[in-house]
Design an enzyme around this catalytic site. Structure first.
Site, short mmCIF file in Angstrom:
data_model
loop_
_atom_site.label_atom_id
_atom_site.label_comp_id
_atom_site.label_asym_id
_atom_site.label_seq_id
_atom_site.Cartn_x
_atom_site.Cartn_y
_atom_site.Cartn_z
N ASP A 1 0.83 -1.21 0.00
CA ASP A 1 0.00 0.00 0.00
C ASP A 1 0.86 1.26 0.00
O ASP A 1 0.38 2.35 -0.30
CB ASP A 1 -1.01 0.01 1.17
CG ASP A 1 -0.42 -0.27 2.52
OD1 ASP A 1 0.57 -1.00 2.60
OD2 ASP A 1 -0.96 0.23 3.52
N ASP B 1 3.20 3.60 9.27
CA ASP B 1 1.89 3.07 9.65
C ASP B 1 1.43 3.53 11.05
O ASP B 1 0.25 3.40 11.37
CB ASP B 1 1.94 1.54 9.65
CG ASP B 1 1.54 0.95 8.30
OD1 ASP B 1 1.01 1.69 7.46
OD2 ASP B 1 1.75 -0.25 8.11
FE1 FEO Z 1 -0.10 0.74 5.55
FE2 FEO Z 1 1.71 -1.90 6.85
O1 FEO Z 1 1.00 -0.75 5.52
#
Ligand code: FEO
Length: 398
Positions: free
Chosen positions: A83, A165
Site C-alpha cells: 500500500d 503506519d
Molecule cells: Fe499501511 Fe503496513 O502498511
C-alpha cells in the site's frame, strides 16, 4: 484526490485518497483510506514513500504540480508493504533518484518484492541523519510497526515526524488535518486502526514510545501514512497509543456470538443481562452483522470477552471460527473469557472456544454454558449467572 496540501513550508502532502476500498486484509474500511506520501522541497528534493500501485497517477499528478519528478533527488521508503511501495517500481523509472533510503530489512524486503538489486539503496539505521540542505532528517527504525522493515523519518528543523503506519486511520476525507474533522470520529478510526493492526505489537510500541521519549523529540506535526495529519495537539495520539499499548482494560464486556436458530442469540442476551444488571458496560455483537474488525475495536478496552457459538458438524459455526482465528493473531492481553452455545447432540463448541481462549492466554473464568436445542427458563438463568460471574471478575480486575 489530486490536490497537494502544504503541511509546513516546503513540505507537501502528495498522496492519494482511496474512497472505494472496503477491505484491507480482513479489516473493514467502510470509509476508505488514504495512502500518504510527502515531498520535501530543499536543496535535495526528497519524496517520502509512494502509494498503492493503482494510485500511481495520483501521486505523479500531485508531484507534477510542484516539481519535475526527474528533479527529485532522494526517495525514502519508510515501509515496504505494497500500500506504500506498490507504485515504487514505476516511480523509480520516472524519478531515477540518486539514492533510495531504507532500513536494512527494508532493502531485503524491497528486493524480495520487486527483485531489483540495481536500485541505489542507502541503508540507514536508528540515529542516522541525512542532510537535505536546510533540513536534516533523522531515521528511527520501528521494527514490527508494522513490518520488520518499518521506520520513521523525523525532520528535525520542523519537528515533523513522518510516521509510516503508526498513528494512522483508515478514513478517506477531503480534509488533511486533524483539526478539520470531527475529533471523536477521528479517534474512533484511530482506535479501530490500532486494534486491528497494532494490538499484537503493543509491547514493542511501549518500548518505542519510551525510546522516543528518551530521545526528547519535539513533535509539532505527526504525518502518518494513512488518514489525517496530526497538527493540533499531536501528543493526543501519542498518549492514546501509550494507553492502548498498555492494554489496561476498563469495566467493560463484549458478548460476541453467532447463531443458527436463535438459541445461542437468546443465551447471549441473557448473559448480557447478567453483566448489565451488575453494572458492567456491555456490547452485544452478532458476527452475522458485526464485522470482525469492529468487534476487535470493542475488544481493545474490554476486560471480558464472552463468546458463543452453536455446534455445527461437531465444530463451530464458521463465522466464530473466523473470529477466533483473527483475534488469536492479534493476541489481546489482560482479558478474561468464557464460552456458551446451544447444541443438538454432540455440543463441542464451548470446549473449542475455551481451548481457543486458553491458547490466547485469556483466563477462562467458567467452564461455560451448553444448552441443548432451545433454552428454557432454567437454562437462561445459568446464562444470567454466567453474566453475573463475569461481571464480578471484571469489577475485581478493573
Ligand atoms: Fe499501511 Fe503496513 O502498511
Amino acid at each position: 484526490m489530486r490536490t497537494i496540501v502544504e503541511v509546513k513550508n516546503g513540505i507537501n502532502w502528495v498522496g492519494a485518497v482511496d474512497w472505494r476500498v472496503r477491505d484491507f486484509h480482513g479489516y473493514s474500511t467502510y470509509k476508505g483510506t488514504t495512502y500518504n506520501a510527502f515531498l520535501i522541497l530543499d536543496e535535495k528534493i526528497t519524496l517520502f514513500d509512494t502509494v498503492k500501485k493503482p494510485f500511481k497517477n495520483d501521486l505523479l499528478h500531485n508531484l507534477l504540480k510542484v516539481v519535475d519528478p526527474s528533479k527529485i533527488d532522494y526517495l525514502v521508503v519508510n515501509h515496504v508493504e505494497p500500500d506504500h511501495s506498490g507504485s515504487l517500481p514505476e516511480m523509480m523509472e520516472i524519478i531515477k533518484p540518486e539514492k533510495l533510503f531504507c532500513s536494512a530489512r527494508g532493502k531485503k524486503a524491497l528486493i524480495d518484492h520487486y527483485h531489483r538489486e540495481d536500485w541505489p539503496y542507502e541503508v540507514v539505521k536508528t540515529g542516522d541523519e541525512l542532510s537535505l540542505g536546510k533540513r536534516t532528517v533523522q531515521f528511527i527504525e520501528t521494527r514490527m510497526i508494522h513490518w520488520p522493515d518499518s521506520m520513521f523519518s523525523y525532520v528535525k528543523e520542523d519537528a515533523l515526524l513522518i510516521a509510516s503506519d503508526a498513528f494512522g486511520q483508515h478514513w478517506a476525507t477531503s480534509e488533511r488535518f486533524n483539526d478539520q474533522v470531527d475529533a471523536s470520529e477521528l479517534m474512533n478510526h484511530a482506535a479501530k486502526y490500532y486494534s486491528n493492526i497494532l494490538t499484537l505489537y503493543s509491547p514493542l510500541i511501549q518500548k518505542l514510545l519510551q525510546s522516543v521519549l528518551e530521545m526528547g523529540l519535539k513533535l509539532d506535526v505527526i504525518c502518518p501514512d494513512h488518514g489525517l495529519i496530526w497538527r493540533d495537539n499531536p501528543m493526543q495520539i501519542v498518549e492514546a497509543y501509550d494507553r492502548w499499548s498498555r492494554q489496561v482494560p476498563s469495566s467493560k464486556a463484549v458478548v460476541v456470538y453467532d447463531t443458527m436458530w436463535e438459541s445461542t442469540r437468546t443465551m447471549a442476551l441473557a448473559i448480557a443481562d447478567g453483566l448489565i444488571e451488575s453494572g458492567v458496560s456491555t456490547k452485544v455483537m452478532d458476527l452475522s452483522v458485526d464485522h470482525r474488525s469492529d468487534v476487535m475495536t470493542e475488544v481493545l478496552d474490554a476486560k471480558a470477552i464472552i463468546l458463543g457459538s452453536p455446534t455445527l458438524n461437531n465444530t463451530l459455526l464458521p463465522r466464530m471460527a473466523d473470529f477466533l482465528c483473527y483475534m488469536g493473531g492479534l493476541r489481546p492481553a489482560n482479558k478474561i473469557g468464557a464460552a456458551f452455545g446451544s447444541y443438538g447432540w454432540s455440543g463441542e463448541s464451548v470446549r473449542l472456544i475455551n481451548n481457543a481462549l486458553e491458547d490466547m492466554k485469556i483466563e477462562v473464568i467458567d467452564p461455560g454454558v451448553r444448552l441443548q436445542y432451545v433454552p428454557e427458563h432454567a437454562g437462561l438463568r445459568k446464562c444470567v449467572e454466567l453474566g453475573r460471574k463475569a461481571a464480578q471478575a471484571v469489577k475485581q480486575a478493573t
